[in-house]
Design a protein around this motif. Structure first.
Motif, PDB file in Angstrom:
ATOM      1  N   VAL A  16       0.876  -1.172   0.000  1.00 48.31           N
ATOM      2  CA  VAL A  16       0.000   0.000   0.000  1.00 48.31           C
ATOM      3  C   VAL A  16       0.912   1.220   0.000  1.00 48.31           C
ATOM      4  CG1 VAL A  16      -1.798   1.264   1.223  1.00 48.31           C
ATOM      5  CG2 VAL A  16      -1.823  -1.243   1.214  1.00 48.31           C
TER       6      VAL A  16
ATOM      7  N   GLY B  39      -1.599   6.717   2.529  1.00 45.77           N
ATOM      8  CA  GLY B  39      -2.044   6.593   1.147  1.00 45.77           C
ATOM      9  C   GLY B  39      -1.295   7.506   0.200  1.00 45.77           C
TER      10      GLY B  39
ATOM     11  N   LYS C  65      -4.089   4.201  -2.747  1.00 49.63           N
ATOM     12  CA  LYS C  65      -5.352   4.613  -2.118  1.00 49.63           C
ATOM     13  C   LYS C  65      -5.346   6.130  -2.002  1.00 49.63           C
ATOM     14  CE  LYS C  65      -5.893   0.344   0.425  1.00 49.63           C
ATOM     15  NZ  LYS C  65      -7.161  -0.167   0.836  1.00 49.63           N
ATOM     16  N   TYR C  66      -6.391   6.769  -2.571  1.00 54.19           N
ATOM     17  CA  TYR C  66      -6.412   8.230  -2.589  1.00 54.19           C
ATOM     18  C   TYR C  66      -7.826   8.724  -2.821  1.00 54.19           C
ATOM     19  CZ  TYR C  66      -6.413   7.295  -7.618  1.00 54.19           C
ATOM     20  OH  TYR C  66      -6.716   6.821  -8.867  1.00 54.19           O
TER      21      TYR C  66
ATOM     22  N   ASN D 227      -8.589   3.559  -5.484  1.00 54.44           N
ATOM     23  CA  ASN D 227      -8.097   2.303  -4.917  1.00 54.44           C
ATOM     24  C   ASN D 227      -7.544   1.473  -6.077  1.00 54.44           C
ATOM     25  OD1 ASN D 227      -7.533   0.382  -2.966  1.00 54.44           O
ATOM     26  ND2 ASN D 227      -9.522  -0.593  -3.160  1.00 54.44           N
TER      27      ASN D 227
END
Length: 148
Positions: free
Chosen positions: A27, A33, A58-59, A81
């Motif tokens: 990740v 993120g 992830k943002y 994602n």
């Protein structure tokens, strides 16, 4: 009765087979993120990336995206994602394509070396195998008690 014995044998084989996955999911940015204000060079430091590993970005998709460089928009979607499977060796570059975000630090460079991921250590393999043998014995004893 034969069906029960077949199930017991199958379960023992499954439990005693080491289930080791060599691929790793990373990740990007850990819990923070993919966003401004994170040092992704520092995040990548000390990590080893191999073919078969996956990068997970992830943002907030309303304000960021992730693009490969050279840009070919290969992700196809910007969901917030996004996953990228590392399929080839070499240098890889990822940036946020929103104006000013790359300059603001939303860039990641990693290197995927030739070769494969290192094998798991003998100690971790032994621990996994011993645990699976223990579970197999418990399951076998329980099955024998139930069947007979």
């Amino acid at each position: 009765m034969a069906i029960h014995r077949s199930l017991v044998i199958f379960a023992i084989v499954v439990l005693m087979t080491p289930a080791i996955s060599l691929a790793t999911d990373f990740v990007v940015g850990h819990d923070d993120g993919w966003k401004l204000g994170i040092d992704y060079e520092d995040w990548a430091k000390g990590k080893q990336f191999f073919v078969g590993d996956t990068l997970v970005f992830k943002y907030n998709a309303t304000v960021h995206n992730v693009c490969t460089v050279p840009s070919n928009n290969s992700l196809g979607s910007f969901t917030g994602n996004d996953t990228i499977k590392l399929a080839t060796t070499g240098n890889k570059w990822y940036i946020c394509g929103v104006n000013g975000h790359c300059d603001g630090g939303m860039k990641l460079k990693i290197t995927v070396p030739d070769g494969t991921a290192p094998a798991p250590s003998a100690a971790s393999t032994l621990l996994a195998t011993n645990f699976q043998i223990f579970l197999g014995m418990i399951f076998t004893i329980t099955s024998i008690v139930i069947v007979y």
